[in-house]
Scaffold this motif. Structure first.
Motif, short mmCIF file in Angstrom:
data_model
loop_
_atom_site.label_atom_id
_atom_site.label_comp_id
_atom_site.label_asym_id
_atom_site.label_seq_id
_atom_site.Cartn_x
_atom_site.Cartn_y
_atom_site.Cartn_z
N THR A 159 18.02 -5.36 110.60
CA THR A 159 17.23 -4.38 109.85
C THR A 159 17.60 -4.42 108.37
O THR A 159 18.75 -4.68 108.00
N GLN A 160 16.63 -4.14 107.53
CA GLN A 160 16.89 -4.09 106.10
C GLN A 160 17.92 -3.01 105.77
O GLN A 160 18.72 -3.17 104.85
N GLU A 161 17.93 -1.93 106.55
CA GLU A 161 18.91 -0.87 106.34
C GLU A 161 20.33 -1.40 106.55
O GLU A 161 21.24 -1.12 105.77
N THR A 162 20.50 -2.19 107.60
CA THR A 162 21.81 -2.78 107.89
C THR A 162 22.25 -3.71 106.77
O THR A 162 23.38 -3.65 106.28
N LEU A 163 21.34 -4.58 106.35
CA LEU A 163 21.67 -5.52 105.28
C LEU A 163 22.02 -4.76 103.99
O LEU A 163 22.95 -5.13 103.27
N ALA A 164 21.28 -3.70 103.72
CA ALA A 164 21.54 -2.91 102.52
C ALA A 164 22.91 -2.24 102.59
O ALA A 164 23.63 -2.17 101.58
N GLN A 165 23.30 -1.75 103.77
CA GLN A 165 24.63 -1.15 103.93
C GLN A 165 25.74 -2.15 103.65
O GLN A 165 26.73 -1.83 102.99
N LEU A 166 25.56 -3.36 104.17
CA LEU A 166 26.57 -4.39 103.95
C LEU A 166 26.66 -4.77 102.48
O LEU A 166 27.77 -4.89 101.92
N GLU A 167 25.52 -4.95 101.85
CA GLU A 167 25.52 -5.36 100.45
C GLU A 167 26.04 -4.24 99.55
O GLU A 167 26.71 -4.49 98.55
N ALA A 168 25.74 -2.97 99.92
CA ALA A 168 26.26 -1.84 99.15
C ALA A 168 27.77 -1.78 99.21
O ALA A 168 28.43 -1.30 98.28
N ALA A 169 28.33 -2.27 100.31
CA ALA A 169 29.79 -2.32 100.45
C ALA A 169 30.39 -3.55 99.79
O ALA A 169 31.61 -3.77 99.88
N GLY A 170 29.55 -4.35 99.15
CA GLY A 170 30.04 -5.53 98.45
C GLY A 170 30.30 -6.73 99.34
O GLY A 170 31.02 -7.66 98.94
#
Length: 353
Positions: A159-170
């Motif tokens: 999910t885009q939400e999952t990918l966004a969470q990972l990228e937000a965490a660097g």
């Protein structure tokens, strides 16, 4: 004409979701007997099928060394740029394909978490290796972040939400979008090798995969040439832009679903399969209960005994383990051809009907 499909079995839906790299984060049984996607929502197989086919357009990644701004390596494509400062030491995977590739080419101490499918022998050809490693995760993004990865492999259906969470965490995330043919599998192996600094190991794995594929094609020889084939299970047929279709073409057989203009894994009726009248029909060994008794009896394949099955590991084979699926496919086509030849000698009318 394509008729309304029969009941679509949840096990078949799950398998096809994995094959298409849909079910890379959370697939379970929904309360109504369907299949759940991430977040507990029922998986819309037809909608996800269209989404997947669109997502792989222009999905080829560019591997750059050195990267910009002092990066060790860089991976570009599909609107994303992933910069790696150094070879990653804490690698996580959220797809079965990258689980299997990493278990083959990466040092075990560098793998911190694998997807839930890695240890499932129904779908994973590397289940034993994954269990020995002991780092098979669940479906939670929180669990993934707690493993402190410095590189995560994902797929287009995370999910885009999952990918966004990972990228937000660097966390750098390499997203592999295309799993629809043998060449794409080769590119994915090469990408995993590039991103982890295991280039030579990846190339050796690719060489070994193609050696097995070539041997399977030689073994099938002229017996597979021109055989008219359908994979139909639980109301779903495999068309063009699938590994199954590419494998059939590689062996010289004809996928009737692709020949009739179908892409991906659309639903069709048993009546349509009977109208096509294939020489060979493949189904899924674990989804036999999804096919009504006698539904395929009107086909030439059924009359000749050319009903073959592939197991979950074959249907989920979108890593180097695709070679095993192609080997079993080649053997099944040879058996089917020999049955046709035998029927032709015994009863020429039946063999040609």
């Amino acid at each position: 004409m394509l008729g309304p499909p029969p009941t679509f079995g949840a096990r078949t839906a799950l398998s096809l979701a994995i094959v298409a790299a849909i079910a890379v984060f959370a697939c379970g049984r929904a309360p109504d007997g369907g299949v759940e996607g991430a977040g507990g929502a029922p998986l819309d197989l037809e909608g996800d099928h269209e989404h997947y086919l669109r997502s792989v357009e222009g999905a080829r990644l560019e591997l750059v060394e050195p990267g910009t701004d002092g990066a060790w390596r860089e991976i570009r494509g599909a609107g994303r740029v992933v910069r790696l400062a150094a070879p990653p030491e804490r690698i996580a995977s959220r797809t079965l394909a990258t689980d299997e590739i990493l278990l083959e080419i990466a040092e075990p101490e560098r793998i911190v978490l694998l997807s839930p499918f890695a240890g499932d022998p129904q779908f994973s050809a590397s289940a034993d290796k994954a269990k020995r490693l002991g780092r098979v995760g669940g479906f939670s993004t929180e669990e993934l972040l707690a493993a402190s990865p410095d590189l995560v492999f994902a797929a287009g259906f995370n999910t885009q939400e999952t990918l966004a969470q990972l990228e937000a965490a660097g966390v750098p995330v390499v997203v592999l979008l295309n799993h629809e043919d043998l060449a794409a599998i080769e590119r994915n192996i090469r990408t995993v090798g590039f991103a982890t600094g295991r280039d030579r190991e990846a190339e050796r794995l690719i060489e070994s995969m193609w050696l097995r594929l070539d041997e399977a094609r030689v073994r099938a020889g002229s017996k597979a040439e021109g055989l008219r084939v359908v994979h139909w299970s639980g109301g779903v047929v495999l068309g063009s832009r699938t590994v199954f279709d590419d494998a059939l073409r590689y062996l010289g057989a004809v996928n009737l679903a692709a020949e009739n203009g179908l892409e991906g894994w659309p639903r069709i009726s048993a009546e349509q399969v009977v109208i096509w009248d294939p020489d060979v029909i493949f189904t899924d060994s674990y989804a036999a209960g999804d096919v009504a008794p006698g539904a395929l009896d009107g086909t030439r394949a059924a009359r000749l005994g050319n009903l073959e099955s592939l197991d979950g590991r074959d249907m989920a084979a979108i890593s180097h383990h695709v070679a095993g699926m192609v080997e079993r496919l080649a053997d099944a086509l040879v058996r089917a051809s020999e049955r046709i030849e035998t029927a032709g000698r015994q009863n020429p009318v039946t063999a040609t009907e």
